[in-house]
Design an enzyme around this catalytic site. Structure first.
Site, PDB file in Angstrom:
ATOM      1  N   GLU A 299       0.941  -1.286  -0.020  1.00  0.00           N
ATOM      2  CA  GLU A 299      -0.134  -0.121   0.112  1.00  0.00           C
ATOM      3  C   GLU A 299       0.913   1.234   0.048  1.00  0.00           C
ATOM      4  O   GLU A 299       0.355   2.028  -0.742  1.00  0.00           O
ATOM      5  CB  GLU A 299      -1.066   0.069   1.195  1.00  0.00           C
ATOM      6  CG  GLU A 299      -1.977  -1.211   1.246  1.00  0.00           C
ATOM      7  CD  GLU A 299      -2.857  -1.011  -0.177  1.00  0.00           C
ATOM      8  OE1 GLU A 299      -3.162   0.087  -0.631  1.00  0.00           O
ATOM      9  OE2 GLU A 299      -3.296  -2.370  -0.498  1.00  0.00           O
ATOM     10  N   TRP A 302       1.489   1.857  -3.482  1.00  0.00           N
ATOM     11  CA  TRP A 302       0.668   2.466  -4.096  1.00  0.00           C
ATOM     12  C   TRP A 302       1.074   4.067  -4.404  1.00  0.00           C
ATOM     13  O   TRP A 302       0.736   4.750  -5.269  1.00  0.00           O
ATOM     14  CB  TRP A 302      -0.580   2.122  -3.866  1.00  0.00           C
ATOM     15  CG  TRP A 302      -1.340   0.649  -4.516  1.00  0.00           C
ATOM     16  CD1 TRP A 302      -1.444  -0.430  -3.892  1.00  0.00           C
ATOM     17  CD2 TRP A 302      -1.955   0.809  -5.958  1.00  0.00           C
ATOM     18  NE1 TRP A 302      -1.936  -1.390  -4.904  1.00  0.00           N
ATOM     19  CE2 TRP A 302      -2.257  -0.630  -6.058  1.00  0.00           C
ATOM     20  CE3 TRP A 302      -2.043   1.745  -6.849  1.00  0.00           C
ATOM     21  CZ2 TRP A 302      -2.658  -0.953  -7.107  1.00  0.00           C
ATOM     22  CZ3 TRP A 302      -2.756   1.380  -8.161  1.00  0.00           C
ATOM     23  CH2 TRP A 302      -3.071  -0.262  -8.134  1.00  0.00           C
ATOM     24  N   TRP A 330     -20.281  13.242 -19.274  1.00  0.00           N
ATOM     25  CA  TRP A 330     -20.575  13.591 -17.780  1.00  0.00           C
ATOM     26  C   TRP A 330     -21.824  14.262 -17.753  1.00  0.00           C
ATOM     27  O   TRP A 330     -22.020  15.011 -18.722  1.00  0.00           O
ATOM     28  CB  TRP A 330     -19.137  14.345 -17.259  1.00  0.00           C
ATOM     29  CG  TRP A 330     -18.047  13.744 -17.166  1.00  0.00           C
ATOM     30  CD1 TRP A 330     -17.086  14.064 -17.833  1.00  0.00           C
ATOM     31  CD2 TRP A 330     -17.577  12.589 -16.513  1.00  0.00           C
ATOM     32  NE1 TRP A 330     -15.929  13.169 -17.649  1.00  0.00           N
ATOM     33  CE2 TRP A 330     -16.405  12.110 -16.922  1.00  0.00           C
ATOM     34  CE3 TRP A 330     -18.277  11.492 -15.780  1.00  0.00           C
ATOM     35  CZ2 TRP A 330     -15.708  11.013 -16.481  1.00  0.00           C
ATOM     36  CZ3 TRP A 330     -17.873  10.570 -15.300  1.00  0.00           C
ATOM     37  CH2 TRP A 330     -16.308  10.161 -15.539  1.00  0.00           C
ATOM     38  N   ASN A 365     -10.510   3.623   3.026  1.00  0.00           N
ATOM     39  CA  ASN A 365     -10.342   3.430   1.789  1.00  0.00           C
ATOM     40  C   ASN A 365     -11.284   2.444   1.246  1.00  0.00           C
ATOM     41  O   ASN A 365     -11.447   2.875  -0.040  1.00  0.00           O
ATOM     42  CB  ASN A 365      -8.865   2.581   1.612  1.00  0.00           C
ATOM     43  CG  ASN A 365      -8.527   2.128   0.059  1.00  0.00           C
ATOM     44  OD1 ASN A 365      -8.343   3.085  -0.427  1.00  0.00           O
ATOM     45  ND2 ASN A 365      -8.365   1.025  -0.316  1.00  0.00           N
ATOM     46  N   TRP A 383     -15.057  13.026 -12.714  1.00  0.00           N
ATOM     47  CA  TRP A 383     -14.368  12.606 -11.132  1.00  0.00           C
ATOM     48  C   TRP A 383     -13.686  13.840 -10.533  1.00  0.00           C
ATOM     49  O   TRP A 383     -13.252  13.842  -9.479  1.00  0.00           O
ATOM     50  CB  TRP A 383     -13.152  11.477 -11.835  1.00  0.00           C
ATOM     51  CG  TRP A 383     -12.332  12.021 -12.676  1.00  0.00           C
ATOM     52  CD1 TRP A 383     -12.498  11.572 -14.089  1.00  0.00           C
ATOM     53  CD2 TRP A 383     -10.986  12.816 -12.673  1.00  0.00           C
ATOM     54  NE1 TRP A 383     -11.279  12.161 -14.830  1.00  0.00           N
ATOM     55  CE2 TRP A 383     -10.596  12.608 -14.057  1.00  0.00           C
ATOM     56  CE3 TRP A 383     -10.448  13.027 -11.504  1.00  0.00           C
ATOM     57  CZ2 TRP A 383      -9.298  13.348 -14.187  1.00  0.00           C
ATOM     58  CZ3 TRP A 383      -9.137  13.741 -12.005  1.00  0.00           C
ATOM     59  CH2 TRP A 383      -8.463  13.564 -13.005  1.00  0.00           C
ATOM     60  N   TRP A 406      -8.778   8.824  -8.052  1.00  0.00           N
ATOM     61  CA  TRP A 406     -10.018   9.444  -8.445  1.00  0.00           C
ATOM     62  C   TRP A 406      -9.844   8.928  -9.910  1.00  0.00           C
ATOM     63  O   TRP A 406     -11.060   8.344 -10.421  1.00  0.00           O
ATOM     64  CB  TRP A 406     -10.003  11.012  -8.372  1.00  0.00           C
ATOM     65  CG  TRP A 406     -10.955  11.147  -7.018  1.00  0.00           C
ATOM     66  CD1 TRP A 406     -10.343  11.663  -6.014  1.00  0.00           C
ATOM     67  CD2 TRP A 406     -12.289  11.083  -6.985  1.00  0.00           C
ATOM     68  NE1 TRP A 406     -11.339  11.775  -5.091  1.00  0.00           N
ATOM     69  CE2 TRP A 406     -12.613  11.416  -5.526  1.00  0.00           C
ATOM     70  CE3 TRP A 406     -13.519  10.545  -7.844  1.00  0.00           C
ATOM     71  CZ2 TRP A 406     -13.974  11.180  -5.137  1.00  0.00           C
ATOM     72  CZ3 TRP A 406     -14.656  10.456  -7.185  1.00  0.00           C
ATOM     73  CH2 TRP A 406     -14.918  10.895  -5.936  1.00  0.00           C
TER      74      TRP A 406
HETATM   75  P1  FAD Z   1      -3.017   2.179   5.385  1.00  0.00           P
HETATM   76  O1  FAD Z   1      -3.996   1.118   4.886  1.00  0.00           O
HETATM   77  O2  FAD Z   1      -2.611   1.914   6.717  1.00  0.00           O
HETATM   78  O3  FAD Z   1      -1.995   2.166   4.259  1.00  0.00           O
HETATM   79  C1  FAD Z   1      -0.611   2.971   4.602  1.00  0.00           C
HETATM   80  C2  FAD Z   1      -0.179   3.911   3.565  1.00  0.00           C
HETATM   81  O4  FAD Z   1      -0.149   3.463   2.391  1.00  0.00           O
HETATM   82  C3  FAD Z   1      -1.302   5.018   3.575  1.00  0.00           C
HETATM   83  O5  FAD Z   1      -1.340   6.029   4.762  1.00  0.00           O
HETATM   84  C4  FAD Z   1      -1.186   5.840   2.317  1.00  0.00           C
HETATM   85  O6  FAD Z   1      -0.074   6.615   2.179  1.00  0.00           O
HETATM   86  C5  FAD Z   1      -0.724   4.695   1.517  1.00  0.00           C
HETATM   87  N1  FAD Z   1      -1.956   4.114   0.391  1.00  0.00           N
HETATM   88  C6  FAD Z   1      -2.733   3.132   1.287  1.00  0.00           C
HETATM   89  N2  FAD Z   1      -3.546   2.667   0.214  1.00  0.00           N
HETATM   90  C7  FAD Z   1      -3.622   3.544  -0.650  1.00  0.00           C
HETATM   91  C8  FAD Z   1      -4.011   3.594  -2.106  1.00  0.00           C
HETATM   92  N3  FAD Z   1      -5.145   3.098  -2.382  1.00  0.00           N
HETATM   93  N4  FAD Z   1      -3.378   4.621  -2.988  1.00  0.00           N
HETATM   94  C9  FAD Z   1      -2.278   5.185  -2.544  1.00  0.00           C
HETATM   95  N5  FAD Z   1      -1.829   5.244  -1.396  1.00  0.00           N
HETATM   96  C10 FAD Z   1      -2.397   4.241  -0.514  1.00  0.00           C
HETATM   97  N6  FAD Z   1      -4.751   8.714   0.092  1.00  0.00           N
HETATM   98  C11 FAD Z   1      -4.161   9.745   0.606  1.00  0.00           C
HETATM   99  O7  FAD Z   1      -3.090   9.550   1.214  1.00  0.00           O
HETATM  100  N7  FAD Z   1      -4.392  10.890   0.075  1.00  0.00           N
HETATM  101  C12 FAD Z   1      -5.623  11.242  -0.908  1.00  0.00           C
HETATM  102  O8  FAD Z   1      -5.769  12.374  -1.017  1.00  0.00           O
HETATM  103  C13 FAD Z   1      -6.308   9.995  -1.239  1.00  0.00           C
HETATM  104  N8  FAD Z   1      -7.390  10.206  -2.076  1.00  0.00           N
HETATM  105  C14 FAD Z   1      -8.137   9.028  -2.273  1.00  0.00           C
HETATM  106  C15 FAD Z   1      -9.169   9.149  -3.334  1.00  0.00           C
HETATM  107  C16 FAD Z   1     -10.235   8.177  -3.523  1.00  0.00           C
HETATM  108  C17 FAD Z   1     -11.112   8.211  -4.142  1.00  0.00           C
HETATM  109  C18 FAD Z   1      -9.518   6.959  -3.004  1.00  0.00           C
HETATM  110  C19 FAD Z   1     -10.247   5.611  -3.619  1.00  0.00           C
HETATM  111  C20 FAD Z   1      -8.238   6.539  -2.314  1.00  0.00           C
HETATM  112  C21 FAD Z   1      -7.731   7.819  -2.046  1.00  0.00           C
HETATM  113  N9  FAD Z   1      -6.435   7.690  -1.168  1.00  0.00           N
HETATM  114  C22 FAD Z   1      -5.661   8.831  -0.725  1.00  0.00           C
HETATM  115  C23 FAD Z   1      -5.721   6.503  -0.682  1.00  0.00           C
HETATM  116  C24 FAD Z   1      -6.208   5.754   0.421  1.00  0.00           C
HETATM  117  O9  FAD Z   1      -7.711   5.722   0.562  1.00  0.00           O
HETATM  118  C25 FAD Z   1      -5.561   6.217   1.900  1.00  0.00           C
HETATM  119  O10 FAD Z   1      -4.283   6.627   1.608  1.00  0.00           O
HETATM  120  C26 FAD Z   1      -5.900   5.346   3.018  1.00  0.00           C
HETATM  121  O11 FAD Z   1      -7.206   5.112   3.219  1.00  0.00           O
HETATM  122  C27 FAD Z   1      -5.251   6.241   4.194  1.00  0.00           C
HETATM  123  O12 FAD Z   1      -5.517   5.330   5.328  1.00  0.00           O
HETATM  124  P2  FAD Z   1      -4.265   4.678   6.151  1.00  0.00           P
HETATM  125  O13 FAD Z   1      -3.375   5.715   6.381  1.00  0.00           O
HETATM  126  O14 FAD Z   1      -4.795   4.156   7.221  1.00  0.00           O
HETATM  127  O15 FAD Z   1      -3.927   3.363   5.267  1.00  0.00           O
END
Ligand code: FAD
Length: 506
Positions: A299, A302, A330, A365, A383, A406
């Site tokens: 993650e 990602w 759209w 997420n 979006w 997005w």
């Molecule tokens: P954990 O599951 O603990 O993951 C650890 C770290 O990995 C996160 O803090 C983050 O930096 C990274 N990560 C995790 N999932 C993703 C993912 N799908 N994509 C990219 N990095 C990820 N994340 C943001 O940091 N900023 C945003 O503005 C953002 N906007 C989003 C918009 C949409 C529509 C979606 C679907 C996802 C978005 N995310 C964003 C990704 C993700 O939802 C969050 O990073 C995550 O929910 C953060 O929670 P956590 O720190 O507990 O994640």
């Protein structure tokens, strides 16, 4: 204070000119390459922060991010002060302020950690050139990523567009560099600039909301700053990482790290996360299994991928990564957009997510995917409107992750979820919030509905609705679209886009 000829603002007891460390999205003292290099130079260190709301094309921070930034700066300022350095705040145009600092303090060196957005890179490279022309050292470092976006590439040397090979190639580079230790003492520069109009206090940056102050609940849930970031990581590694592989999809559980706003503002580095996680695994200090740990690191991967995309496709925020989506029909649907933002769509899992976002500045997420899909596919709204709302309301609103995610949801992105993958909100709710604890928390007006109907109140018999105190259309909205119809409409629009794209190409 006496002024010297060479450096009019410098304290004469510090004969050497200071090294400026320009803090931006790296608000920490541990594993901060720019700060460590400044300290290693042996010269006095002048840490600065500039709130730049005037340089061309820089995107203004959203409200939630501004609130976080205040706390992060307060914490950084405290940490630097404990080491002997004063963080100096400015408001204004970055290039002008840095040029003035150089001219008036005799600074010979300005250091910073890199940022990757288009406008930020353009500004940084302009400033670097201007400094170098004056014979001032301008040096940048990687403080935000495990690997630089240009370090991971296909065999042909081109950017990667698919996550799995990207992550494989990144991992093949070996472990990222070990994090740098936090300094315990800094020879802080003694510079007085308080007669400059651009020199301000943290409070006068007015980052916190005042009328109204909507941040009270956020303040009880989050601790911006390096210590808060470290705490979230160690709590996560000591418990929730066990089972993360599956539980990370459950919004009703505290199953993820909640590190995202800390990472966004650089209060913790991905290298620190990486090495702390590996250490916890090797020393047996975490209950996390190998597959949980690998999932967690992927993650973080990602996030790396999102920055890779942003760097190589700098218009990712405004332009569809897949140009065929330029022809997508759209819909202009202000009522739908307003209902979505308020969490009043009539779909409980969507509404819970949007209200969690509004109240806490964060959303799980899985639910981000559900609400994103709902906006783009059930309501056919561009979006970019969703990205803008998230930008304003998320504490972790991130120039790479928000945009890339997005576009992923819309189907227009790199390695994106295909457009025809339409999240069914009822099934998603039933699968990932099986006891509806999440929905009950954020949509209390339907909390008394039994589990069998809480994710689809419109299907409940009248006597059950009555017993639960729910009057559809009065106490809780009826669904603003019917899932099956919306799905068919979305698929037809997708097909129409294909036709339009083909006829454009013809
Ligand atoms: P954990 O599951 O603990 O993951 C650890 C770290 O990995 C996160 O803090 C983050 O930096 C990274 N990560 C995790 N999932 C993703 C993912 N799908 N994509 C990219 N990095 C990820 N994340 C943001 O940091 N900023 C945003 O503005 C953002 N906007 C989003 C918009 C949409 C529509 C979606 C679907 C996802 C978005 N995310 C964003 C990704 C993700 O939802 C969050 O990073 C995550 O929910 C953060 O929670 P956590 O720190 O507990 O994640």
């Amino acid at each position: 204070m006496q002024k010297t000829a060479e450096s009019p603002l410098k304290d004469t007891s510090q004969p050497q000119s200071p090294v400026v460390v320009w803090f931006r999205s790296d608000l920490r003292i541990g594993d901060n390459p720019a700060l460590s290099a400044a300290i290693a130079s042996g010269r006095p260190v002048l840490p600065i922060f500039i709130l730049d709301e005037t340089s061309a094309d820089l995107r203004a921070l959203g409200g939630a991010s501004r609130w976080w930034l205040h706390g992060a700066l307060e914490s950084l300022s405290r940490d630097l002060a404990k080491c002997g350095a004063t963080l100096v705040f400015f408001r204004g145009q970055s290039d002008e302020i840095i040029a003035k600092l150089v001219a008036e303090t005799g600074t010979k060196s300005v250091l910073w950690n890199r940022r990757y957005g288009k406008a930020e890179r353009a500004l940084d490279s302009e400033i670097k050139t201007a400094l170098q022309e004056k014979g001032v050292e301008a040096k940048s470092f990687n403080g935000h990523l495990l690997y630089e976006p240009w370090e991971v590439a296909t065999q042909a040397g081109t950017p990667m567009k698919v996550f799995t090979p990207f992550w494989r190639a990144a991992r093949a580079r070996g472990a990222p560099a070990s994090p740098l230790p936090a300094p315990s003492a800094i020879n802080g520069a003694r510079i007085t600039v308080d007669h400059w109009p651009q020199n301000v206090t943290l409070d006068s940056l007015a980052l916190k909301p005042s009328s109204p102050d909507w941040s009270k609940e956020m303040a009880t849930l989050w601790s911006p700053g390096e210590a808060g970031a470290r705490r979230n990581l160690s709590v996560f590694l000591a418990g929730p990482i066990n089972g993360y592989g599956e539980n990370r999809n459950r919004p009703d559980m505290a199953s993820t790290s909640r590190l995202s706003p800390h990472l966004r503002f650089g209060e913790i580095s991905p290298r620190q996360i990486w090495h702390a996680t590996q250490y916890a695994r090797d020393s047996g200090e975490t209950p996390g299994k190998d597959h949980d740990i690998e999932k967690f690191l992927s993650e973080v991967g990602w996030r790396e991928f999102a920055f890779h995309l942003l760097y190589h496709f700098p218009d990712l925020r405004t332009d569809n990564f897949q140009p065929r989506f330029d022809a997508f029909p759209w819909s202009d649907n202000p009522a739908g957009l307003a209902a979505w933002k308020k969490g009043m769509t009539g779909y409980p899992i969507v509404d819970a997510g949007m209200r969690e976002l509004w109240r806490t500045g964060w959303m799980h997420n899985r639910v981000r995917m559900v609400v994103g899909s709902f906006l783009v596919k059930h309501l056919l709204i561009d979006w970019r409107r969703g990205e803008e709302w998230f930008w304003d309301t998320l504490l972790d609103a991130d120039p790479a992750n928000n945009t890339a995610s997005w576009q992923w949801i819309a189907g227009s992105g790199a390695d994106a979820s295909p457009y025809f993958r339409i999240f069914a909100p009822v099934l998603q709710g039933e699968k990932f919030d099986p006891k509806a604890e999440y929905v009950r928390k954020y949509v209390p007006e339907i909390a008394n509905l039994p589990d069998a109907f809480i994710h689809k109140p419109w299907a409940a018999p009248p006597e059950i609705l009555k017993r639960a105190g729910v009057t559809l259309g009065v106490t809780y909205p009826r669904p603003i679209v019917i899932h099956e119809q919306a799905r068919d409409k979305a698929l037809a629009a997708f097909k129409a886009m294909g036709t339009a794209a083909t006829s454009q190409a013809a």
